[in-house]
Design a protein around this motif. Sequence first.
Motif, mmCIF file in Angstrom:
data_model
loop_
_atom_site.group_PDB
_atom_site.id
_atom_site.type_symbol
_atom_site.label_atom_id
_atom_site.label_comp_id
_atom_site.label_asym_id
_atom_site.label_seq_id
_atom_site.Cartn_x
_atom_site.Cartn_y
_atom_site.Cartn_z
ATOM 1 N N ARG A 408 4.317 33.843 5.382
ATOM 2 C CA ARG A 408 3.791 33.001 4.699
ATOM 3 C C ARG A 408 4.573 32.457 4.223
ATOM 4 N NH1 ARG A 408 3.019 37.886 2.767
ATOM 5 N NH2 ARG A 408 1.012 37.674 1.050
ATOM 6 N N TYR A 409 4.578 31.162 3.693
ATOM 7 C CA TYR A 409 5.879 30.360 3.185
ATOM 8 C C TYR A 409 4.876 28.951 2.302
ATOM 9 C CZ TYR A 409 9.768 33.394 3.300
ATOM 10 O OH TYR A 409 10.528 34.473 3.329
ATOM 11 N N THR A 410 4.780 27.876 1.092
ATOM 12 C CA THR A 410 4.439 27.581 0.585
ATOM 13 C C THR A 410 5.082 26.429 1.209
ATOM 14 O OG1 THR A 410 3.138 28.862 -0.059
ATOM 15 C CG2 THR A 410 3.406 26.347 -0.959
ATOM 16 N N ILE A 411 4.785 25.149 1.594
ATOM 17 C CA ILE A 411 5.683 24.188 2.052
ATOM 18 C C ILE A 411 4.723 22.709 1.758
ATOM 19 C CG2 ILE A 411 6.773 22.530 3.966
ATOM 20 C CD1 ILE A 411 7.767 25.624 5.162
ATOM 21 N N ASP A 412 5.681 21.972 0.966
ATOM 22 C CA ASP A 412 4.689 20.477 0.810
ATOM 23 C C ASP A 412 2.648 20.923 0.733
ATOM 24 O OD1 ASP A 412 6.928 19.359 0.972
ATOM 25 O OD2 ASP A 412 6.124 19.152 3.453
ATOM 26 N N GLY A 413 2.573 22.282 -0.268
ATOM 27 C CA GLY A 413 1.146 22.815 -0.527
ATOM 28 C C GLY A 413 0.663 23.168 -0.449
ATOM 29 N N SER A 414 1.293 23.820 1.341
ATOM 30 C CA SER A 414 0.161 23.956 2.092
ATOM 31 C C SER A 414 0.717 25.818 2.511
ATOM 32 C CB SER A 414 0.053 23.224 3.200
ATOM 33 O OG SER A 414 -0.759 21.925 3.571
ATOM 34 N N GLY A 447 26.292 40.328 8.561
ATOM 35 C CA GLY A 447 25.510 39.844 8.984
ATOM 36 C C GLY A 447 25.934 38.015 8.527
ATOM 37 N N TYR A 448 25.056 36.932 8.624
ATOM 38 C CA TYR A 448 24.959 35.634 8.442
ATOM 39 C C TYR A 448 23.805 35.379 8.847
ATOM 40 C CZ TYR A 448 26.407 31.917 6.608
ATOM 41 O OH TYR A 448 26.503 29.911 5.421
ATOM 42 N N GLY A 449 22.555 34.936 7.451
ATOM 43 C CA GLY A 449 22.189 33.951 7.805
ATOM 44 C C GLY A 449 20.874 34.547 8.118
ATOM 45 N N VAL A 450 19.810 33.583 8.392
ATOM 46 C CA VAL A 450 18.480 33.560 9.331
ATOM 47 C C VAL A 450 17.693 32.871 9.792
ATOM 48 C CG1 VAL A 450 17.523 35.795 7.139
ATOM 49 C CG2 VAL A 450 16.776 32.905 6.938
ATOM 50 N N THR A 451 17.221 32.670 10.946
ATOM 51 C CA THR A 451 16.261 31.931 11.253
ATOM 52 C C THR A 451 14.889 31.809 10.431
ATOM 53 O OG1 THR A 451 15.592 33.255 13.334
ATOM 54 C CG2 THR A 451 18.125 31.697 12.958
ATOM 55 N N MET A 452 14.531 30.663 10.551
ATOM 56 C CA MET A 452 12.809 30.210 10.518
ATOM 57 C C MET A 452 12.414 29.399 11.041
ATOM 58 S SD MET A 452 10.894 29.027 6.953
ATOM 59 C CE MET A 452 11.137 30.991 5.844
ATOM 60 N N LEU A 468 15.326 27.180 9.263
ATOM 61 C CA LEU A 468 17.069 27.171 9.222
ATOM 62 C C LEU A 468 17.296 28.155 10.014
ATOM 63 C CD1 LEU A 468 15.360 29.426 6.086
ATOM 64 C CD2 LEU A 468 16.640 27.334 5.608
ATOM 65 N N SER A 469 18.788 27.548 10.309
ATOM 66 C CA SER A 469 18.869 27.363 11.321
ATOM 67 C C SER A 469 20.531 27.752 11.078
ATOM 68 C CB SER A 469 18.930 26.842 12.804
ATOM 69 O OG SER A 469 19.443 25.456 12.291
ATOM 70 N N ASP A 470 21.989 28.241 12.147
ATOM 71 C CA ASP A 470 22.466 27.159 12.487
ATOM 72 C C ASP A 470 23.454 28.242 11.065
ATOM 73 O OD1 ASP A 470 22.168 26.296 14.670
ATOM 74 O OD2 ASP A 470 21.978 24.131 13.604
ATOM 75 N N MET A 471 25.036 28.046 11.482
ATOM 76 C CA MET A 471 25.924 28.589 10.213
ATOM 77 C C MET A 471 26.519 27.335 9.781
ATOM 78 S SD MET A 471 26.906 32.720 11.510
ATOM 79 C CE MET A 471 27.304 31.840 12.955
ATOM 80 N N THR A 476 15.307 22.311 7.409
ATOM 81 C CA THR A 476 15.283 21.306 7.553
ATOM 82 C C THR A 476 14.012 20.496 6.400
ATOM 83 O OG1 THR A 476 13.405 21.733 9.028
ATOM 84 C CG2 THR A 476 15.539 21.095 9.955
ATOM 85 N N VAL A 477 13.559 21.879 5.590
ATOM 86 C CA VAL A 477 12.457 21.812 4.820
ATOM 87 C C VAL A 477 13.525 21.712 3.373
ATOM 88 C CG1 VAL A 477 10.446 22.498 3.019
ATOM 89 C CG2 VAL A 477 10.886 22.325 5.853
ATOM 90 N N PRO A 478 12.687 21.223 2.404
ATOM 91 C CA PRO A 478 13.989 20.723 1.361
ATOM 92 C C PRO A 478 14.178 22.204 0.124
ATOM 93 C CG PRO A 478 13.394 18.412 1.427
ATOM 94 C CD PRO A 478 12.870 19.191 2.104
#
Length: 974
Positions: A408-414, A447-452, A468-471, A476-478
């Motif tokens: 779980r992650y907090t995005i815009d307070g939620s 390796g490199y990076g993660v997707t979310m 989160l995507s690509d290399m 898309t979320v600051p």
Amino acid sequence: MGETIDWPPSRPPRRRGRLLILAVIGVLVLGVGTALSYYVDALWFGSLGYGDVFWKTLRLQSTIFSGFTLVTFLVLYGSFLAFKPDRLNDITGGRILIQGQPLNVPVEPVVRAIALIGSLVIAVVTGASMTNEWTALSLYWYAGGAAEAAPSAAAGAARLVDPIFNKPIVFYLFTLPAWQLITGWLMTLAVVACGIAIFFITITSGTRLGSRGRATTGDGVWRGLSISFAIFLLVLASRVYLGRYDRLFVDHTIFAGVTYAEAHVTLTGLLLVAIALVAGAAIALVNAVVAPRMRWLIAAVVPAVVCYLGVSIVGWYVTSFIVKPNELVRERPFIAHNIEMTRQAFGLHRLAQRPFPAESRIDPGDLAKNRATIENIRLWDWRALQDTLRQIQEIRTYYDFPDIDIDRYTIDGSVRQMMLAARELNVEKLPESSRNWINEKLIYTHGYGVTMNPVNGFTPEGLPALILSDMPVRSTVPSITVTRPEIYFGELTNTDVYVKTRQKEFNYPQGETNSLTSYEGTGGIVLGGFFRRLLIALDRGDLAKLPFSDDVMPDSRLLMRRNVRDRVQALAPFLTFDPDPYIIVGDDGRLSWMMDAFTISDAFPYARHYRFGRESINYIRNSVKAIVDAYDGTTTFYVFDAEDPIIAAYRAIFPSLFKDADAMPPAMRKHVRYPELLLEVQATVYGLYHMTTPEVFYNREDLWSVASEVRMNDRREQAQQALEPNFVVMTLPEETAVEFVEILPFTPANRNNLIGWIGGRSDEPHYGTAVVYDFPKNRLVDGPLQVEARIDQNPQLSSQLSLWNQQGSHVRRGALIVIPIGRTLLYAEPIYLQAERSPMPELRIVVLATQERLAYGPTFEAALAALFGNAPSTLASSPTSTTAQPTAPGATTPTSSAQSATATPAERGIGAPAQPDRGAGAPGVNKDINTLIAEAARDLADYQRLTAEGKLGEAGQKLEALKRALDELAKRPR
């Protein structure tokens, strides 16, 4: 007189020298290899800041090895010297005739050499085997005696005492295992010593028994046998005495631990047997002092044998004629002991138990209160997501997503529930032309990076809505960014690499060129000068390349044990680790791995054993969380269960290895979660041990099991399997805060309806606790398999799924999730469509259900609107499919609780969709035959057009409409 020949002939000095040189070379080769391994391990531990842990472990192991090896050798070789008859060569007759020539056979030097070598070999093997048990001996040395002496100072489980012997739990965890090891070692020495004495008696030809059984010659050898036999009986007595405690760990058919017959007969009888063995040892010692007689050695074991037979007979009588006819009455207190201690051993005493009404319908007010739960219902099955990511995010064939993690992650307070996947480099997938030492060791290093993506985030094409995507990594979320995407330590990093070399490392593909980088971390072993590099190369099998590479510099570093599982296991081999680490994106943008570690035991008194991986255990605690930085490999262990006596003992041995839970950074602390393995084993145990009344437990009146579902197995076949724990962002009943909870539903044994559910809490201040919600027992609540049956019985869904399976694709059903919403349950199942030639599934249908209603739609919002609103259930969004329906297809009008509890799915109307308001068959509407024919023709044309366009969902609706029109035509009079 003929010439006497000496045998064996003396070796020439030169030949002896060669043999000695070969032996020295062999020892040096083995010793150098071991020394190199220890040298590199010391460097590795030191690079992580745990050099003292390595040296402490080495000191403990070397002390145990040297101590047991030395004592074993002295006892065995000393027994040989003590029991060896004087003038052994004369006694055995050292001369024989071969072809008329006398041959001297020097028996004593040969036997002495055999005894010396044999004692040394046995001593070394014994020392090595005891070294393998260094943890048990160290725990006893550091924690056993102190904890047992002051049990009031111990915490948690250590305060308990067993109900039979009144010994503290730490006695069974630390003291008893060490005593059993030592007595086992002593038993081995005693048996070998007896064997030495018997050997000398056998080869001493002058020894024979007189008519009265007295040893007429070789009295010294017989005295040696008497003494060694006395020691054997004493050790055996101690083994029998300690064996009384083992009765606490035995699993019986009904319960585990000491039974009525054992408590009243066996334990006392074994004590008498031990006393009889001590008396027998005294008889053997007396026999050694006076003139040795064989019959006294036989008489020494008679009291113990008689006692054992008597105990067995009395125990059989009590079991057969006292316990069996009145088993429940006799065993009731012992069943109560088993229930209490098993619940303590598996942490069930920490579970809160609450009622859950499991009402048939969801209150609209509960929907508003549980908005966070609704917004975080997981619709992505992790297996389907993994296959999809491998198609759209691997970018290159040598990347892989070995696992999907949920956090779980907090995005815009939620709080939002997310699914993460680490993009790791798999060197096994590199092209054959690129498989060389420079590429594998110096260039392709990480390796490199993660997707979310949100657990219920989908694009219009049914693909994951990635945050989160690509290399290079795009976000898309600051508030969620990755500043250090390189993964040098992960789940697929199974090879050593060298970093900070002159070679630039491959970072990620970028158009026609590649992005390159150089390692900037402090992890790994500094290679240093040529000699140190040579030693490291010898140990790591890189002797032909590493010392002579121009790319490797003195400040270059070796990264070894990069697999996070191997890494933590090497640092703390005495812990049992969850094999599934999960990736974390920190607030600072760094990637880290978190792993759960457990302390386990099979020696908790009166607790039943259960399988935990490959182990059989009857005690478990999730005491430690390990964090591994994915970039520099920094590994930290945090203690989360200070009441666990086992982890407290290990902290006493390795104080620098562990930190308190409060020392974990807040950014990491908020990603701690209740372990899946722990919840699974607790759920299994709770299925039996939620029955705390001995009478109910004895009759197994209320046995539970984890609910099952239909799921795709490893062979890509649908099969019935137990539900996996499901993480849910929710507000628990009668609570107000939103939490990250791991839940598992229960069904009665051999039944499919739900009876309750367990939830493991992951957030403060309730972390590490769990709650069980019991359903009412006066009505039935649909279980996952029953909801699956309701889905299969829905005509429109069934026909659509059959149609998809015949159009060059196949249907893939995701995991059915059971989510508590307020005072009832919501069931959710995603259904994916996957082309036969493509392994990339796409979400096409979301099915939602309550006890009374079932609805579906191409999106979660559409299915939710159909379930709780006036919108119809549809298979695809289309302007032509927005016809009004009185109720959702597959949903029924509300019924009473009693009706819902007893009615079958067909009786409840499930599987009988309402007709679209086209007039066909509607009350008061009577279409003529020409109108019906026109509508059927139009439906057929639309079905063919939509099928050709690939709009299979809308085509299925047209096919259903065509069937209804044809049915209506068939009913009309001709």
